[in-house]
Design a protein around this motif. Structure first.
Motif, mmCIF file in Angstrom:
data_model
loop_
_atom_site.group_PDB
_atom_site.id
_atom_site.type_symbol
_atom_site.label_atom_id
_atom_site.label_comp_id
_atom_site.label_asym_id
_atom_site.label_seq_id
_atom_site.Cartn_x
_atom_site.Cartn_y
_atom_site.Cartn_z
ATOM 1 N N THR A 368 0.839 -1.202 0.000
ATOM 2 C CA THR A 368 0.000 0.000 0.000
ATOM 3 C C THR A 368 0.874 1.252 0.000
ATOM 4 O OG1 THR A 368 -1.512 -1.283 1.333
ATOM 5 C CG2 THR A 368 -1.982 1.048 1.148
ATOM 6 N N THR A 369 1.958 1.212 0.762
ATOM 7 C CA THR A 369 2.865 2.361 0.807
ATOM 8 C C THR A 369 3.408 2.662 -0.584
ATOM 9 O OG1 THR A 369 3.480 1.723 3.041
ATOM 10 C CG2 THR A 369 4.974 3.228 1.909
ATOM 11 N N PHE A 370 3.759 1.618 -1.338
ATOM 12 C CA PHE A 370 4.261 1.804 -2.696
ATOM 13 C C PHE A 370 3.223 2.511 -3.561
ATOM 14 C CE2 PHE A 370 3.948 -0.075 -7.001
ATOM 15 C CZ PHE A 370 5.002 0.619 -7.591
ATOM 16 N N VAL A 371 1.991 2.031 -3.506
ATOM 17 C CA VAL A 371 0.963 2.622 -4.355
ATOM 18 C C VAL A 371 0.672 4.053 -3.936
ATOM 19 C CG1 VAL A 371 -1.349 2.378 -5.240
ATOM 20 C CG2 VAL A 371 -0.016 0.367 -4.791
ATOM 21 N N LYS A 372 0.725 4.313 -2.640
ATOM 22 C CA LYS A 372 0.509 5.685 -2.178
ATOM 23 C C LYS A 372 1.618 6.611 -2.687
ATOM 24 C CE LYS A 372 -2.455 4.945 1.781
ATOM 25 N NZ LYS A 372 -2.471 4.720 3.237
ATOM 26 N N MET A 373 2.818 6.052 -2.868
ATOM 27 C CA MET A 373 3.893 6.876 -3.437
ATOM 28 C C MET A 373 3.567 7.198 -4.898
ATOM 29 S SD MET A 373 7.508 5.745 -1.758
ATOM 30 C CE MET A 373 7.567 3.998 -2.006
ATOM 31 N N LEU A 374 3.071 6.193 -5.623
ATOM 32 C CA LEU A 374 2.681 6.423 -7.023
ATOM 33 C C LEU A 374 1.613 7.500 -7.106
ATOM 34 C CD1 LEU A 374 2.227 2.994 -8.866
ATOM 35 C CD2 LEU A 374 4.198 4.523 -8.867
ATOM 36 N N ALA A 375 0.706 7.476 -6.137
ATOM 37 C CA ALA A 375 -0.426 8.398 -6.152
ATOM 38 C C ALA A 375 -0.046 9.785 -5.645
ATOM 39 C CB ALA A 375 -1.551 7.838 -5.294
ATOM 40 N N GLY A 376 1.181 9.918 -5.135
ATOM 41 C CA GLY A 376 1.613 11.210 -4.615
ATOM 42 C C GLY A 376 1.068 11.498 -3.220
ATOM 43 N N ILE A 377 0.510 10.502 -2.567
ATOM 44 C CA ILE A 377 -0.031 10.702 -1.218
ATOM 45 C C ILE A 377 1.103 10.585 -0.199
ATOM 46 C CG2 ILE A 377 -1.674 9.809 0.519
ATOM 47 C CD1 ILE A 377 -3.224 8.565 -1.888
ATOM 48 N N PRO A 380 8.244 9.832 -1.413
ATOM 49 C CA PRO A 380 9.359 8.889 -1.215
ATOM 50 C C PRO A 380 10.509 9.574 -0.465
ATOM 51 C CG PRO A 380 8.762 9.061 -3.550
ATOM 52 C CD PRO A 380 8.008 10.134 -2.823
ATOM 53 N N THR A 381 11.224 8.810 0.366
ATOM 54 C CA THR A 381 12.408 9.354 1.033
ATOM 55 C C THR A 381 13.525 9.525 0.003
ATOM 56 O OG1 THR A 381 11.716 7.936 2.855
ATOM 57 C CG2 THR A 381 13.807 9.041 3.121
ATOM 58 N N GLU A 382 13.579 8.587 -0.946
ATOM 59 C CA GLU A 382 14.539 8.689 -2.067
ATOM 60 C C GLU A 382 13.848 8.268 -3.348
ATOM 61 O OE1 GLU A 382 18.230 6.437 -1.753
ATOM 62 O OE2 GLU A 382 18.294 7.010 0.379
ATOM 63 N N GLY A 383 14.250 8.852 -4.477
ATOM 64 C CA GLY A 383 13.735 8.422 -5.775
ATOM 65 C C GLY A 383 12.581 9.270 -6.262
ATOM 66 N N LYS A 384 12.334 9.175 -7.592
ATOM 67 C CA LYS A 384 11.304 10.023 -8.196
ATOM 68 C C LYS A 384 10.345 9.216 -9.067
ATOM 69 C CE LYS A 384 12.921 13.778 -10.363
ATOM 70 N NZ LYS A 384 14.261 14.282 -10.216
ATOM 71 N N ILE A 385 9.166 9.796 -9.242
ATOM 72 C CA ILE A 385 8.165 9.203 -10.124
ATOM 73 C C ILE A 385 7.980 10.200 -11.252
ATOM 74 C CG2 ILE A 385 5.716 8.584 -10.250
ATOM 75 C CD1 ILE A 385 6.279 7.978 -7.085
ATOM 76 N N ASP A 386 7.980 9.702 -12.519
ATOM 77 C CA ASP A 386 8.096 10.629 -13.652
ATOM 78 C C ASP A 386 6.943 11.612 -13.818
ATOM 79 O OD1 ASP A 386 6.178 8.942 -14.640
ATOM 80 O OD2 ASP A 386 6.990 8.935 -16.672
ATOM 81 N N SER A 387 5.757 11.227 -13.434
ATOM 82 C CA SER A 387 4.651 12.162 -13.606
ATOM 83 C C SER A 387 3.669 11.906 -12.490
ATOM 84 C CB SER A 387 3.966 11.899 -14.938
ATOM 85 O OG SER A 387 3.442 10.585 -14.930
ATOM 86 N N SER A 388 2.750 12.818 -12.340
ATOM 87 C CA SER A 388 1.773 12.539 -11.290
ATOM 88 C C SER A 388 0.563 11.873 -11.928
ATOM 89 C CB SER A 388 1.383 13.818 -10.576
ATOM 90 O OG SER A 388 0.669 14.630 -11.458
ATOM 91 N N VAL A 389 0.099 10.823 -11.313
ATOM 92 C CA VAL A 389 -1.064 10.126 -11.839
ATOM 93 C C VAL A 389 -2.179 10.172 -10.796
ATOM 94 C CG1 VAL A 389 0.076 8.524 -13.409
ATOM 95 C CG2 VAL A 389 -0.161 7.930 -10.990
ATOM 96 N N LYS A 390 -3.388 10.088 -11.312
ATOM 97 C CA LYS A 390 -4.531 10.101 -10.405
ATOM 98 C C LYS A 390 -4.882 8.656 -10.076
ATOM 99 C CE LYS A 390 -8.864 12.456 -10.132
ATOM 100 N NZ LYS A 390 -9.919 13.012 -10.934
ATOM 101 N N ALA A 459 -9.746 8.045 -13.354
ATOM 102 C CA ALA A 459 -8.403 7.983 -12.768
ATOM 103 C C ALA A 459 -7.449 7.385 -13.790
ATOM 104 C CB ALA A 459 -8.421 7.113 -11.507
ATOM 105 N N ASP A 460 -6.150 7.356 -13.456
ATOM 106 C CA ASP A 460 -5.170 6.722 -14.344
ATOM 107 C C ASP A 460 -4.858 5.313 -13.863
ATOM 108 O OD1 ASP A 460 -4.563 9.186 -15.898
ATOM 109 O OD2 ASP A 460 -3.951 9.867 -13.903
ATOM 110 N N ILE A 461 -4.718 5.193 -12.537
ATOM 111 C CA ILE A 461 -4.389 3.887 -11.969
ATOM 112 C C ILE A 461 -5.449 3.505 -10.938
ATOM 113 C CG2 ILE A 461 -2.742 2.632 -10.500
ATOM 114 C CD1 ILE A 461 -0.537 3.808 -11.960
ATOM 115 N N TYR A 462 -5.881 2.259 -11.029
ATOM 116 C CA TYR A 462 -6.889 1.765 -10.103
ATOM 117 C C TYR A 462 -6.212 0.782 -9.162
ATOM 118 C CZ TYR A 462 -10.144 4.033 -13.196
ATOM 119 O OH TYR A 462 -10.807 4.998 -13.913
ATOM 120 N N LEU A 463 -6.158 1.152 -7.900
ATOM 121 C CA LEU A 463 -5.555 0.236 -6.934
ATOM 122 C C LEU A 463 -6.671 -0.495 -6.208
ATOM 123 C CD1 LEU A 463 -3.412 -1.034 -5.215
ATOM 124 C CD2 LEU A 463 -3.833 0.758 -3.559
#
Ligand code: ADP
Ligand code: ADP
Ligand code: SF4
Ligand code: SF4
Length: 577
Positions: A368-377, A380-390, A459-463
């Motif tokens: 869940t923590t991983f997906v929340k990082m994808l969602a921008g919620i 991340p302590t380190e690393g980047k995600i290329d774009s923001s997705v809903k 949305a873009d990603i459905y978790l």
């Protein structure tokens, strides 16, 4: 024999114009087949004089009436009926000492009713619902059979019973620590030592399930009933619990209801399929060996009874060929997240449009923590995600609130994508639930509504976190199809966190795998191909699957068996070469 059932939850005489009575041809001809009796609010149908034309069924605006014609001989096998125009169950399974007997059938077909009868909580009335039922009658009727002997012992309280109910959420209302609860029941609490000091109100669904099963196993009894054991447990826990239940069955009677077919396969010796018409009547078919029984269920056809009860569910021995031509929806660098007590590291990866990614791993490992990082919620302590997705998110645990299903969907309409009615509501049958209050939905209905809400949002990603909990095998297949189709048609992606291997097999095109030490340190990788992902995941668990010769479905190998050793040595844990 005519069976007429009026669903009392659906029937709303104050909101309709009594169409059922108005249009009944027999009523028009002066015979009171369907009427509202004095002192009652809802109509009653006289099954003996109803001609079964089905007009009331179609005219009722709330779909509250069901009429079915059954073979006359079944009358003899009627075990219990919930009142006039109520659900009825025909025939019963027989518990066997030293064996685990499984019940398999869709929701609303009478599995819980059967468990309640066999555990003595309901005295079966043989259809004579007007007077209080007595054990003598059923014992007399089935005299000379093993079932009668069984009921004699139940009636005389010579058999001690242990029962794990389907819904365990209520345990979280207990005020006190796990150890207080365990002490109160008077068991030791084996296998849950690490939970003892925690407050019952603050533990997860998976942990509650473990407690409920452990308590039921340890209770001294002659017969043990488990009404669904898998919900909220990860695969490792499912198999551990199944193993403990099998050991228990060495010298006891055990009966289980279970919809995770890989677990049921591992757990049961015999299977009884229940078929009929959901909410109207259920028939318990004869005992089958577990392999054959599950295959029959998947085939949707009972040969001996000559009944078709569903579509065939198919499995492939080989993974589908990869087609990665689609556009990338999101890509992420190597990500790290540090919480006070937990650390997560996820390798870089990319997710494609149209793809359903199965997410595998134990509870508390950082999925869940991983997906929340994808969602921008979560940052991340380190690393980047290329774009923001809903992200649209269906949580694992769903809390019902006080509004109707229709309100839920009409209030959120502006946030939905255009095709939500056609692609989501219709195939999932949500409109049939529109009049119901969320608070009155069964666990399975609430699950379907929550999945539908999640998939309807733009949305873009459905978790989707554990969509299978409380759903029957048929509903699981339907949900898997809908998720796949929405992603494909809308060009979106879905991450489905699931522990039911058959569901993962049906829904995923690729897999992310999380491993490590739950609650301390997690590591995620992927998305991988199905073959690579399954191998990685199962290697970590130390479990291999072989294929059933008839249905191709995966079956858990006994650890240390020849096949298990062979497959481990070549590194093929799930698919054939
Ligand atoms: P399953 O366990 O297979 O989901 P159940 O045994 O819980 O099925 O329920 C079968 C049917 O019996 C359902 O349609 C339900 O509405 C009905 N039913 C269950 N309990 C009662 C009751 N106490 N009174 C009237 N109907 C009931
Ligand atoms: P999973 O989805 O695999 O079950 P989670 O990502 O929910 O796992 O949680 C992984 C670990 O991270 C758990 O031990 C959880 O307690 C911890 N955790 C999650 N969110 C937070 C937070 N906001 N603060 C501190 N710890 C957290
Ligand atoms: Fe109205 Fe249907 Fe109930 Fe008849 S069965 S009273 S039509 S809601
Ligand atoms: Fe009347 Fe036909 Fe309905 Fe029977 S099935 S109650 S006869 S409308």
């Amino acid at each position: 024999m005519r069976v007429a059932v009026i669903d009392k939850d659906r029937c709303q005489p104050k909101k309709c114009s009594l169409e059922c009575i108005k249009y009944c041809p027999r009523v028009r001809g002066g015979v009171k087949v369907i009427e509202i009796l004095e002192g009652e609010e809802k109509p009653t149908i006289s099954e003996e004089i109803c001609v079964g034309c089905g007009i009331c069924v179609h005219k009722c605006p709330f779909k509250a009436i069901h009429i079915e014609n059954l073979a006359e001989e079944l009358k003899e096998d009627l075990i219990h009926q919930y009142g006039k125009n109520g659900f009825r169950i025909f025939r019963l399974p027989l518990p066997r000492k030293g064996k685990v007997v499984g019940l398999l059938g869709e929701n609303g077909i009478g599995k819980t009713t059967v468990l309640q009868i066999l555990s003595g909580k309901i005295i079966p009335n043989l259809g004579n619902f007007e007077k209080d039922a007595k054990w003598d009658e059923i014992i007399e009727k089935w005299r000379g059979t093993e079932l009668a002997e069984f009921f004699k012992k139940i009636a005389n309280e010579e058999i001690k019973i242990s029962y794990k109910p389907q819904y365990i959420d209520k345990l979280s209302y207990y005020k006190g620590k796990v150890k207080d609860f365990i002490d109160e029941i008077g068991v030791k609490g084996e296998g849950i030592d690490e939970l003892m000091e925690r407050e019952m109100s603050k533990i997860s669904g998976g942990e509650l399930q473990k407690i409920a099963i452990s308590v039921a196993i340890e209770k001294p009894a002659d017969i043990y009933f488990f009404d669904e054991l898998s919900s909220y447990l990860d695969i490792k826990n499912r198999l551990e619990m199944a193993k403990r239940i099998r050991e228990l069955a060495n010298n006891k009677m055990v009966m289980v209801v279970e919809h995770d077919l890989a677990v049921l396969d591992f757990l049961a010796d015999y299977i009884h399929i229940l078929y009929g018409s959901k909410g109207v009547y259920g028939i318990v078919a004869g005992a089958k060996g577990v392999r054959h029984g599950i295959n029959l269920y998947l085939s949707g056809y009972l040969k001996e009874e000559n009944v078709r009860f569903g579509e065939e569910i198919k499995f492939e021995k080989h993974p589908p060929r990869e087609a990665k031509e689609q556009e990338i929806l999101i890509s992420f660098e190597r990500l790290k997240k540090k919480f006070e007590d937990f650390e997560l590291e996820v390798e870089s990866g990319e997710i494609y449009r149209g793809e359903v990614v199965g997410v595998l791993g134990p509870n508390g490992i950082g999925k869940t923590t991983f997906v929340k990082m994808l969602a921008g919620i979560v940052e991340p302590t380190e690393g980047k995600i290329d774009s923001s997705v809903k992200v649209s998110y269906k949580p694992q645990y769903i809390k019902p609130f006080d509004k109707t299903v229709e309100n839920l969907f009409s209030e959120n309409k502006k946030r939905f994508h255009v095709l939500f009615e056609k692609e989501v509501l219709k195939p999932l049958g949500i409109k049939d639930l529109f009049d119901k209050n969320l608070k009155n939905l069964s666990g399975g209905e609430l699950q379907i509504v929550s999945i539908a809400l999640c998939l309807s949002l733009e949305a873009d990603i459905y978790l989707i976190d554990e969509p299978s909990a409380y759903l029957d095998a048929k509903q699981r297949m339907k949900v898997a199809k809908v998720i796949k189709k929405v992603m494909e048609k809308e060009g979106k992606a879905s991450l489905v966190v699931e522990h039911d291997v058959y569901f993962i097999d049906m829904v995923s095109q690729s897999l992310m795998v999380f491993s490590g030490e739950p609650g301390k340190k997690g590591r995620g990788g992927g998305p991988f191909s199905l073959r690579d992902g399954m191998n990685l995941f199962l290697k970590d668990l130390g479990i291999t699957f072989r294929r059933d010769e008839d249905s191709n479905r995966p079956r858990v190998n006994k650890i240390g068996s020849t096949l298990d050793r062979e497959q481990k040595s070549i590194g093929e844990y799930y698919y054939e070469l």
